[in-house]
Design a protein around this motif. Structure first.
Motif, short mmCIF file in Angstrom:
data_model
loop_
_atom_site.label_atom_id
_atom_site.label_comp_id
_atom_site.label_asym_id
_atom_site.label_seq_id
_atom_site.Cartn_x
_atom_site.Cartn_y
_atom_site.Cartn_z
N ARG A 64 0.85 -1.16 0.00
CA ARG A 64 0.00 0.00 0.00
C ARG A 64 0.90 1.23 0.00
NH1 ARG A 64 -5.53 -1.36 2.56
NH2 ARG A 64 -5.88 0.32 1.10
N PRO A 65 0.51 2.37 -0.51
CA PRO A 65 -0.84 2.64 -1.01
C PRO A 65 -0.99 2.36 -2.50
CG PRO A 65 0.42 4.65 -0.96
CD PRO A 65 1.33 3.56 -0.52
N LYS A 104 -3.20 -3.40 -3.63
CA LYS A 104 -3.95 -4.16 -2.62
C LYS A 104 -3.96 -5.60 -3.09
CE LYS A 104 -7.24 -0.55 -1.34
NZ LYS A 104 -8.51 0.01 -1.82
#
Lengths: 357, 526
Positions: free
Chosen positions: B372-373, B376
């Motif tokens: 992340r970010p 996922k």
């Protein structure tokens, strides 16, 4: 808008250019180019031509997707040709020698074809990863081996049987077929077309939304930057080659499951090579490839009409070749132009490029 | 070709550039540059990295045409289409990066492409020997270039341009690859040749060297000439302020933030050449602690690149262990090492740091495709990547119209700020920075230094490799000297001088108490 222009302009230019080129070739050979092109267009409405074009498009589409996966990371899988040939024999033999309920039987054949294609592709992949053998060389040689292997597998003393003058594998029972959509006298569309569309969507999602797609694109753009970014180059070569082979394995299934139900000497060859050209034409983009496959199928099928107006249909081959050649050149020219104009734009907005002092 | 050899004041200047303007995408170009080089002088062209010196020299050497302006050589206006036009006019260029074929002899390298002048046989050999004396090159023309050191290779480059009849010689950052002692020898050669009537255009951003060698100085800033100075009277500080246009940044960081927590522990690391004939890295032992900057000094090509790539897992070590905060990295791949908390600013951002045709936010994902970010699970998080790229652009002052432009459209300094910003994301425990400010403008340099200092104060361990000895001494808490794949000496950055480091880097032995030898290279205790 400029973005879209950069994508659409090159193929449009290339097609116009190749039309002109073919027109010149036709004039030199003493034919009227307008009547020749007219015959091709009007052929679409006749008989089963339109459905034939759609069926062909689906087959070419799968072939080009298989090639495009390799292209994304600068792997030149010329072996699609051999991979789908081997997969076709294996799928036909498996399908013809087992009995399963409808649907499951079809699934098993599809899986067998994908596995066979991947297995055939795994040999050059492993050679490249472990010994550094160039995949162009090894896949070309594997194509030669595939012809020999498929000929051996359909011998009567192996899996084949003699039907009339034709040697073929045992016919797949009806439980293993994939039904199509019938248009009566206009022909029957292969049900596998929908699988091809699903493959295209899956390919787009994989390339744009997943980590694997990112690693594939990064490796293709700069193998050094990818390796510094933690992308395992060998793993990517292996996985993308296997994936390419698995999809290549599906190429013959529209015909096998929807029409022929057997692998015979009448097997349609050469689709793997068309796939290379179509992937180039479509810039490895699922939408572009669909367009390229449609164009290719149109030229193939409506080219039959040329014989009626006294023009050799080989002119279609010239057209296909010149389209690919000019589209590659056009993309490169437009790409350089766009990059330079982008750099100028950034420079202008930041004021680092002085105007006339 | 020039036939006159006299150094006269009434004669035309050797080279006059008037109103040269070159518009060039994305980077600082030249605008309205004026430069006059008198015959027989050493004329220095000074400017920060990215100020436009190299572009200007490429124009003078015929590699790029100017958009506006004129070039005069010996009073005659000329128009160079290719470097061979410039060579015919008596201008020769020694590039910063040598253009020699290692597997050919000195003679073959010199004659290559100029076979028409004196053939390739005895006549050429005699001419080379005759010219060798002028350049201070004392090797037989039959020696392979791969057997020569850096200083001698540079002399072969000078020999090449002399052989082609150059009277005006452009030296592009000639001292960048040399240690201080070699620099002095080069300057002796230049002075000797100057007496014989050669004219030099000396490009540099090292002010002490400029003041030591030049007869006159022209300063270039943001693509335009801002003035000339007499090196005999001007101070380095005045020159620097002309170059920068403002107060100078300084890499100095004095109050120590070094802790006892070992972050990176390298033990007995060895790496062999691919054919296994000799070690590239030989028994490297090293520790980097939290809050500590460990600098590696060394002449390029002594294994620093390989050391970094081995720690990053891009090369496979022959033996030895690499431990990061009690986690054994030795058998892990590059991605796992990054995930363990290593940030990596590679020495070549184009080859190893960026996907040039991809947008900035796509580049943010590189190296972070599992975290992340930007990701996922197996899915990319493009929104997260874009948002975090906006943060880097704002915090690191990346000058760009947006995050959707391709990385190639940015100037070098802004590309580097993006890379540094990315590699400091995700709370790394160790930053490996290879030449973090090479080829970037002075503003970006100051920002990158500040960010490294800030991260160090927050407990980051930093392994710094740099050819800029001032940067190395200014930023480091500990300096180690690397020579032929071994760490041969430790130096204390609070007392060591660039000259001390230079002599340790060449293996000349320790000349100062600030440099402690740790491995036996030659005899000599202090």
């Amino acid at each position: 808008m400029g973005h879209l222009r950069g994508k659409l302009l090159p193929p449009a230019l290339a097609i116009v250019f190749s039309l002109l080129l073919c027109g010149v070739a036709l004039i030199i050979s003493g034919a009227n180019p307008l009547s020749a092109f007219g015959a091709m267009v009007s052929q679409v409405g006749k008989g089963t031509t339109l459905v034939d074009i759609l069926n062909s498009t689906g087959i070419y589409y799968i072939a080009a997707l298989a090639v495009a996966i390799g292209f994304q990371m600068n792997l030149f899988n010329i072996g699609v040709e051999g991979q789908y040939r081997v997969a076709a024999v294996v799928a036909a033999v498996v399908g013809g020698s087992i009995a399963l309920p409808t649907g499951i039987h079809t699934m098993v054949i599809i899986i067998a074809a994908a596995l066979a294609g991947a297995a055939w592709a795994s040999i050059p992949a492993i050679l490249k990863v472990t010994r550094g053998v160039n995949e162009v060389i090894s896949t070309i040689m594997m194509n030669g081996l595939a012809i020999g292997l498929s000929a051996y597998l359909i011998r009567r003393d192996v899996f084949g049987e003699l039907r009339g003058n034709n040697i073929r594998t045992p016919e797949i029972p009806e439980s293993g077929w994939m039904p199509g959509i019938s248009f009566g006298g206009s022909g029957t569309m292969f049900g596998f077309i929908f699988v091809a569309i699903a493959l295209g969507i899956g390919y787009w999602i994989m390339m744009n939304k997943t980590r694997f797609g990112f690693e594939l694109r990064a490796s293709g753009e700069s193998s050094t930057a990818a390796s510094a970014g933690g992308v395992n180059a060998k793993k990517m070569i292996l996985v993308s080659m296997l994936l390419s082979g698995a999809i290549a394995g599906l190429i013959s299934l529209p015909e096998l499951l929807g029409r022929d139900h057997t692998f015979s000497l009448n097997f349609t060859a050469g689709i793997g090579f068309s796939g290379i050209a179509i992937a180039l034409l479509g810039r490895n983009h699922p939408g572009g490839i669909a367009f390229g496959a449609l164009l290719w199928a149109f030229l193939d099928k409506s080219g039959l009409a040329l014989d009626n107006v006294g023009v050799p249909r080989e002119i279609v081959t010239i057209m296909q070749g010149s389209i690919v050649l000019s589209v590659v050149v056009a993309y490169e020219v437009v790409r350089r132009f766009e990059l330079a104009s982008e750099q100028r734009r950034v420079g202008r907005e930041l004021g680092t490029v002085g105007g006339a002092a | 070709m020039s036939s006159s050899t006299s150094v006269g004041t009434g004669e035309h200047p050797a080279v006059v550039l008037t109103g040269i303007t070159k518009r060039f995408p994305g980077v600082v170009a030249n605008s309205d540059v004026h430069l006059t080089v008198r015959r027989g002088e050493v004329h220095a062209l000074c400017g920060e990295n990215g100020a436009g010196k190299s572009t200007l020299m490429k124009i003078l050497y015929g590699m790029q045409p100017p958009d506006e302006g004129t070039i005069e050589v010996n009073g005659e206006q000329v128009r160079f289409r290719t470097p061979s036009d410039a060579i015919k006019a008596g201008i020769g260029m020694v590039h910063q990066h040598f253009m020699l074929a290692d597997n050919l002899t000195v003679q073959e390298n010199v004659v290559l492409g100029a076979e028409a002048l004196h053939g390739i046989g005895q006549k050429a050999r005699r001419r080379i020997i005759e010219l060798s004396g002028k350049t201070g090159l004392n090797v037989d023309p039959g020696v392979l270039v791969e057997q020569l050191g850096v200083a001698d290779r540079q002399r072969v480059e000078i020999l090449k341009v002399l052989y082609r009849g150059a009277k005006v010689i452009i030296l592009d950052e000639p001292t960048a690859v040399l240690v201080p002692q070699e620099v002095n020898e080069l300057f002796d050669t230049v002075r000797g040749m100057q007496e014989q009537g050669y004219t030099f255009l000396f490009i540099s951003h090292k002010l002490d060297e400029v003041r030591a060698i030049a007869d006159s100085v022209t300063v270039i800033r943001r693509g335009t000439t801002v003035g000339s100075a007499d090196p005999k009277t001007v101070s380095s500080r005045q020159l620097a302020e002309m170059m920068v246009g403002s107060e100078l940044p300084s890499p100095e960081t004095r109050e120590s933030t070094v802790t006892d927590t070992v972050v990176l522990d390298v033990k007995g690391l060895r790496l062999m050449t691919p054919d296994g004939s000799r070690p590239i890295l030989d028994d490297i032992d090293m520790v980097v602690r939290s809050g500590e900057v460990v600098g590696i000094a060394g002449v390029e090509g002594n294994g620093q690149t390989e050391l970094v790539e081995t720690i990053m897992g891009m090369r496979k070590a022959g033996s030895g262990t690499i431990t990061l905060q009690d986690q054994d990295l030795t058998k892990l791949g590059t991605l796992a090492r990054r995930e363990a908390g290593i940030g990596y600013v590679p020495e070549d951002r184009h080859r190893h740091g960026l996907l040039l045709t991809q947008p900035l936010w796509y580049n943010r994902i590189l190296g972070y495709q599992t975290r992340r970010p930007t990701a996922k699970g197996i899915w990319l998080d493009t929104d997260g990547a874009k948002k975090d790229t906006e943060r880097i652009v704002a915090d690191f002052d990346v000058r760009t119209p947006g995050i959707d432009v391709p990385a190639a459209a940015l100037s070098g300094g802004n590309q580097q700020k993006l890379v540094v910003g990315r590699e400091l994301s995700g709370d790394p425990v160790l930053l490996i920075a290879s030449h973090p400010t090479r080829g970037v403008d002075v503003g970006a340099q100051a920002l990158i230094w500040d960010e490294i200092k800030r991260a160090r104060a927050a407990g980051l361990a930093v392994l710094l490799i740099s050819a800029d000895l001032d940067e190395l001494i200014g930023l480091s808490d500990t300096i180690k000297v690397m020579l032929r794949g071994r760490l041969v000496a430790d130096a204390d950055p609070s007392t060591v001088t660039p000259e001390d480091l230079g002599s340790a880097m060449t293996g000349a032995g320790s000349t100062s108490a600030a440099v402690q030898e740790t491995a036996v290279v030659e005899e000599g205790e202090n």
